[in-house]
Design a protein around this motif. Structure first.
Motif, PDB file in Angstrom:
ATOM      1  N   ALA A  49     -46.224 -88.178  -4.318  1.00 49.43           N
ATOM      2  CA  ALA A  49     -47.466 -88.238  -5.080  1.00 49.43           C
ATOM      3  C   ALA A  49     -47.207 -87.930  -6.550  1.00 49.43           C
ATOM      4  O   ALA A  49     -47.764 -88.582  -7.446  1.00 49.43           O
ATOM      5  N   GLY A  50     -46.355 -86.938  -6.817  1.00 47.28           N
ATOM      6  CA  GLY A  50     -46.003 -86.613  -8.195  1.00 47.28           C
ATOM      7  C   GLY A  50     -45.315 -87.763  -8.912  1.00 47.28           C
ATOM      8  O   GLY A  50     -45.593 -88.050 -10.084  1.00 47.28           O
ATOM      9  N   GLN A  51     -44.405 -88.452  -8.223  1.00 45.33           N
ATOM     10  CA  GLN A  51     -43.722 -89.594  -8.814  1.00 45.33           C
ATOM     11  C   GLN A  51     -44.705 -90.733  -9.083  1.00 45.33           C
ATOM     12  O   GLN A  51     -44.610 -91.431 -10.098  1.00 45.33           O
ATOM     13  N   LEU A  52     -45.637 -90.933  -8.167  1.00 41.88           N
ATOM     14  CA  LEU A  52     -46.643 -91.967  -8.363  1.00 41.88           C
ATOM     15  C   LEU A  52     -47.505 -91.669  -9.581  1.00 41.88           C
ATOM     16  O   LEU A  52     -47.769 -92.559 -10.412  1.00 41.88           O
ATOM     17  N   ILE A  53     -47.937 -90.416  -9.706  1.00 42.90           N
ATOM     18  CA  ILE A  53     -48.745 -90.026 -10.866  1.00 42.90           C
ATOM     19  C   ILE A  53     -47.963 -90.262 -12.161  1.00 42.90           C
ATOM     20  O   ILE A  53     -48.489 -90.786 -13.145  1.00 42.90           O
ATOM     21  N   ARG A  54     -46.706 -89.882 -12.148  1.00 44.74           N
ATOM     22  CA  ARG A  54     -45.846 -90.104 -13.310  1.00 44.74           C
ATOM     23  C   ARG A  54     -45.798 -91.589 -13.667  1.00 44.74           C
ATOM     24  O   ARG A  54     -45.921 -91.973 -14.830  1.00 44.74           O
ATOM     25  N   SER A  55     -45.630 -92.459 -12.665  1.00 46.90           N
ATOM     26  CA  SER A  55     -45.505 -93.884 -12.937  1.00 46.90           C
ATOM     27  C   SER A  55     -46.793 -94.454 -13.515  1.00 46.90           C
ATOM     28  O   SER A  55     -46.761 -95.334 -14.388  1.00 46.90           O
ATOM     29  N   VAL A  56     -47.932 -93.960 -13.036  1.00 46.12           N
ATOM     30  CA  VAL A  56     -49.216 -94.418 -13.576  1.00 46.12           C
ATOM     31  C   VAL A  56     -49.330 -94.041 -15.048  1.00 46.12           C
ATOM     32  O   VAL A  56     -49.733 -94.853 -15.900  1.00 46.12           O
ATOM     33  N   TYR A  57     -48.962 -92.809 -15.352  1.00 45.41           N
ATOM     34  CA  TYR A  57     -49.063 -92.343 -16.732  1.00 45.41           C
ATOM     35  C   TYR A  57     -48.152 -93.133 -17.661  1.00 45.41           C
ATOM     36  O   TYR A  57     -48.533 -93.513 -18.768  1.00 45.41           O
ATOM     37  N   GLU A  58     -46.932 -93.383 -17.213  1.00 45.52           N
ATOM     38  CA  GLU A  58     -45.950 -94.028 -18.078  1.00 45.52           C
ATOM     39  C   GLU A  58     -46.269 -95.489 -18.359  1.00 45.52           C
ATOM     40  O   GLU A  58     -45.838 -96.035 -19.366  1.00 45.52           O
ATOM     41  N   THR A  59     -47.018 -96.136 -17.474  1.00 50.31           N
ATOM     42  CA  THR A  59     -47.241 -97.571 -17.617  1.00 50.31           C
ATOM     43  C   THR A  59     -48.649 -97.950 -18.064  1.00 50.31           C
ATOM     44  O   THR A  59     -48.868 -99.090 -18.480  1.00 50.31           O
TER      45      THR A  59
END
Length: 316
Positions: A49-59
């Motif tokens: 979930a943390g990695q997914l949140i990170r990917s949303v923020y970065e893109t």
């Protein structure tokens, strides 16, 4: 050979807890994109979930308008793991939590459905009930990773016709896949079934459709893939309510051979179902991403050696 950090840092900033675990009453839902995910049962799910949140923020180009809703099982361990995951991403500079808003809620799914397939996976069946004031949103499985701006995906809702309220991609594009092979005995969205890992929703129409009641009372056939089988059983009969998304929004290893995309780089959301970010299958094109995403600790030694030695991080 470089070694990716594996130790999960402890949460030392109480502000993170206030940001992640706060009431939805402070949020103006009319101005936001609503993204839903679950994190239940294990540290791995919380870290995903943390990695997914990170990917949303970065893109995302509209990251300051994204409101992320995390559904969990209510245990203290899962809450702590979620905080650890977000804290780790903050310390690495992946995102500023003040630019993405968070709320959390404990799933209200019935006990007989809660542990179907992965724990809490069926929680998405209650989203329309648990969030009565939200008009539309996007659910993502915790093992997805966003590699392109998801704002255009939210805007796909404008393309729904008057009967459609849900958008999903095909589960596969071959008759040898799960649903055409009759692995599931009930009706399904033909010809290949849909995959519920990326689930675009008009909640207002959902509430009017009777889908929640259908889901909670479903017992016609044994289900193997949890909510996804129930969703297919419903839309197998109510086809007019489904909007079909392109495979670029839910790109899985099952789709690689079908050539629905010219290259993996054309995908906008990668879906690492069945552990494909870190498993040892020799033709798994996703495992290079798994190393980049921090799944090294989940990989067999031969997979890690193969990735480092063959430079899959570049040639994937």
């Amino acid at each position: 050979m470089s070694v990716l950090p594996q130790k999960i840092l402890r949460v030392r900033n109480s502000h993170i807890s206030k940001v992640l675990f706060k009431s939805t009453e402070d949020i103006d839902t009319d101005e936001e994109y609503h993204l839903f995910l679950t994190a239940c049962g294990s540290r791995k799910r919380a870290m995903q979930a943390g990695q997914l949140i990170r990917s949303v923020y970065e893109t995302s180009t509209h990251r300051n308008r994204i409101h992320i809703h995390i559904t969990h099982d209510g245990t203290k361990k899962v809450k702590k793991w979620l905080l650890d995951s977000v804290d780790l991403a903050m310390r690495r500079g992946y995102f500023n939590p003040n630019r993405i808003r968070f709320t959390n809620s404990v799933t209200t799914i019935s006990e007989n459905l809660k542990n179907e397939f992965h724990q809490c996976a069926t929680s998405r069946l209650m989203l329309a009930t648990e969030h009565p004031d939200i008009d539309y949103g996007l659910y993502l499985d915790s093992d997805t990773y966003v590699v392109s701006d998801i704002t255009p995906l939210f805007r796909e809702i404008k393309n729904f016709n008057s009967t459609q309220w849900a958008g999903m991609s095909y589960n596969a594009l071959t008759k040898r896949s799960w649903y055409p092979r009759k692995q599931f005995k009930g009706p399904f969205y033909k010809p290949f079934g849909v995959n519920s890992g990326v689930f675009l929703v008009n909640f207002t129409r959902w509430r009017q459709s009777g889908f929640t009641e259908f889901s909670l009372n479903y017992n016609d056939f044994p289900i193997h893939l949890g909510d996804q089988d129930i969703i297919n059983a419903y839309f197998g009969v109510k086809r007019e309510q489904m909007y079909l998304l392109s495979c670029e929004w839910n790109y899985r290893t099952d789709l690689v051979k079908t050539k629905c995309l010219d290259h993996i780089y054309d995908a906008k959301i990668l879906h690492g179902s069945r552990g494909s970010f870190y498993n040892s299958h020799p033709r798994n094109l996703f495992k290079g991403y798994g190393l980049l995403l921090g799944y090294e600790q989940d990989m067999p030694k031969n997979v890690k050696d193969d990735l480092y030695d063959d430079d899959h991080l570049v040639d994937i």
